[in-house]
Enzyme design. Structure first.
Site, PDB file in Angstrom:
ATOM      1  CB  CYS A 388     -43.774  47.064  53.458  1.00  0.00           C
ATOM      2  SG  CYS A 388     -45.355  47.960  53.438  1.00  0.00           S
ATOM      3  CG  HIS A 520     -44.606  44.801  57.649  1.00  0.00           C
ATOM      4  ND1 HIS A 520     -43.548  45.674  57.801  1.00  0.00           N
ATOM      5  CD2 HIS A 520     -45.556  45.481  56.950  1.00  0.00           C
ATOM      6  CE1 HIS A 520     -43.846  46.837  57.235  1.00  0.00           C
ATOM      7  NE2 HIS A 520     -45.060  46.745  56.713  1.00  0.00           N
ATOM      8  CD  GLU A 522     -41.191  43.432  59.436  1.00  0.00           C
ATOM      9  OE1 GLU A 522     -41.486  44.639  59.309  1.00  0.00           O
ATOM     10  OE2 GLU A 522     -41.223  42.619  58.495  1.00  0.00           O
TER      11      GLU A 522
END
Length: 543
Positions: A388, A520, A522
């Site tokens: 990001c 993102h 994750e």
């Protein structure tokens, strides 16, 4: 069978790990073949944690459908593999706003609006998952179990309406609902004793609200013998088999197995009158734990960011850890404060790191340090993963030092910059409110075949197409006016949103591993399915 409801509450102190216990219960019930969902009710008045500083509540997690939520939803998804939605995260603010909006429309026909019954009824509807379920979304009857975690600690003023809602539902649902209460058993070093009095007081507080806990989970740093468990059972009106201890474990992923060993899932089923049956083997989960125990070689990866807080980058840390385990290494993620990085000390600050993650965030603070770190990593061919804002810093660094635009910057940091290589998204330019207005949730990304990113996704599973879907949380984007220049100078745009033509992934092919993602990744990494980009990154670092 009828949907069953499990309410998870906490007492004595906060941060005991209700989210881990809720996720563990979900995992154990899944292993028995039940379809579950887990939801979090937070007593704070914010509509969502999207505008909260990470120092307040840790990272802000984002669901596929674009809801900014508490980080516990990350635990739910990593443990169980379910995909949560906006219906899995509810705050006091959302409850009150829904009731006030109805009152303004005249839905209550002139009645006086009160906490009981109007607020509590709204809470109950959402706990039962019958509120707002439209457009083909999963309805409550499609789940065997709905697990509801209530944030905060018993006795907090703000959680009282949630407790009243649970009290009413326990009465209405009968054996179709159980209450699991998590408390703390402290160890007094000077006396050499474990103390159960705080647990007794916590249960007494819960009972004063009309709720008798069915199961107690006792958080402890020391093992509790059967005599102490029996004492707690006797004083708290709970069966001995329903007093479970949650000792500190080497890893949070050991908790479900520890809970299964003590029969937590079996106790829940018995309380609800459901046949217990055989204990599931949980082979994939145990295989993962075995890999975790066997991983001995340590790999140091630096997290370059501005939040010196464990929970601020929780999903990134967990994604690195999971990827490390599947690459047979133990990842040691070390925070590197980007505010302290300069051209003079960057080599020292990043020394000994096998790779660097340039972390996400908002605002100007610490960005120059991230840019310096990106430059150092690019020039020294260190594996680098920008996420990001981290990806945006890699783009700015490349513009300054390769394209030659020394004043290049993001319009977020410097609105008047001549070379705004990162610019405000077109649809964001008229947005006035901060909360819930960013580009949020899952969007498609077309991968360029043959790129490092494409290879990473392909190595995990055969891609049916080169289009993937990942979650976003940002307002600013790569400025397409500069795309040709970047491509010509060696930074390739290898992931593009097919609908909006936004750049989602950049990489430098000549480097060992130098990738930035606007999304993102994750948020999509789970215990049994680690994210392919983290897998590829950690593998390169380990080499």
């Amino acid at each position: 069978m009828n949907t069953k409801y499990i309410f998870v509450t906490g007492g004595v102190v906060s941060s005991l790990g209700k989210g881990i216990i809720s996720a563990s219960i979900g995992k154990l019930l899944q292993a028995r073949g039940y379809k579950i969902t887990i939801q979090k009710f937070d007593p704070y008045i914010n509509i969502d944690p999207g505008t909260l500083n990470p120092y307040e509540h840790g990272e802000c997690y984002v669901t596929d459908d674009g809801m900014e939520t508490d980080l516990d939803l990350g635990h739910y998804e990593r443990f169980t593999g379910i995909r949560t939605t906006r219906h899995n995260s509810v705050t006091t603010g959302r409850i009150y706003k829904a009731v006030i909006d109805r009152e303004r429309r005249g839905d209550y026909l002139g009645k006086t609006i009160q906490v009981v019954p109007h607020i509590t009824d709204e809470i109950k509807r959402r706990m039962l998952r019958v509120e707002g379920m439209k457009d083909g979304e999963t309805k409550e009857e499609d789940y065997d179990f709905v697990i509801t975690e209530v944030g905060g600690t018993i006795g907090d003023i703000e959680s009282a309406p949630f407790m009243e809602a649970i009290r009413q539902l326990r009465w209405e649902l009968g054996r179709n609902a159980v209450c699991v209460h998590l408390t703390y058993v402290p160890y007094l070093k000077a006396a050499g004793e474990l103390k159960t009095k705080p647990t007794q007081h916590s249960v007494k507080e819960l009972q004063s609200m009309g709720i008798q806990p069915d199961i107690l989970v006792l958080r402890t740093e020391h093992h509790l013998d059967d005599a102490m468990r029996q004492k707690v059972a006797s004083f708290c009106n709970v069966d001995l088999e329903c007093v479970v201890q949650s000792e500190d474990m080497p890893s949070i992923y050991e908790v479900p197995v520890n809970m299964q060993r003590q029969g937590l899932d079996a106790a829940i089923l018995r309380k609800m009158g459901i046949p217990v049956g055989e204990t599931p083997a949980m082979k994939p989960w145990r295989s993962f734990l075995e890999k975790q125990r066997m991983a001995s070689r340590e790999v140091r990866i630096g997290l370059v960011g501005k939040y010196d807080l464990q929970d601020a980058y929780k999903s990134i840390r967990e994604s690195l850890s999971l990827a490390g385990i599947y690459n047979d290494v133990k990842v040691r993620a070390e925070f590197v404060n980007s505010e302290d990085i300069t051209h003079d000390n960057v080599a020292e600050r990043l020394q000994g790191m096998a790779g660097i993650v340039i972390c996400p965030g908002f605002g100007n603070r610490g960005t120059e340090g991230k840019i310096i770190a990106a430059e150092y990593c690019r020039e020294h061919d260190m594996p680098t993963f920008g996420i990001c804002l981290g990806m945006q810093m890699m783009v700015i660094e490349f513009a300054r030092n390769v394209l030659g635009y020394k004043d290049a910057n993001s319009a977020e940091m410097e609105a008047q910059t001549e070379h705004n290589v990162i610019d405000l998204m077109e649809e964001q330019k008229d947005v006035k409110q901060m909360g819930g207005t960013m580009r949020l949730g899952a969007y498609d990304c077309q991968l360029k075949e043959g790129s490092t990113a494409w290879q990473a996704y392909s190595s995990i599973s055969a891609l049916a197409s080169s289009v993937i879907s990942e979650r976003h949380r940002h307002r600013y984007e790569f400025n397409n006016r500069y795309r040709t220049e970047y491509e010509e100078k060696g930074m390739k745009c290898v992931g593009i949103n097919p609908r909006a033509d936004l750049v989602e992934i950049v990489e430098i092919p000549g480097k060992r591993w130098y990738i930035g993602t606007q999304f993102h990744p994750e948020y999509s990494s789970t215990v049994l399915h680690p994210h392919p980009l983290f897998m590829s990154f950690v593998k390169t670092c380990a080499e």
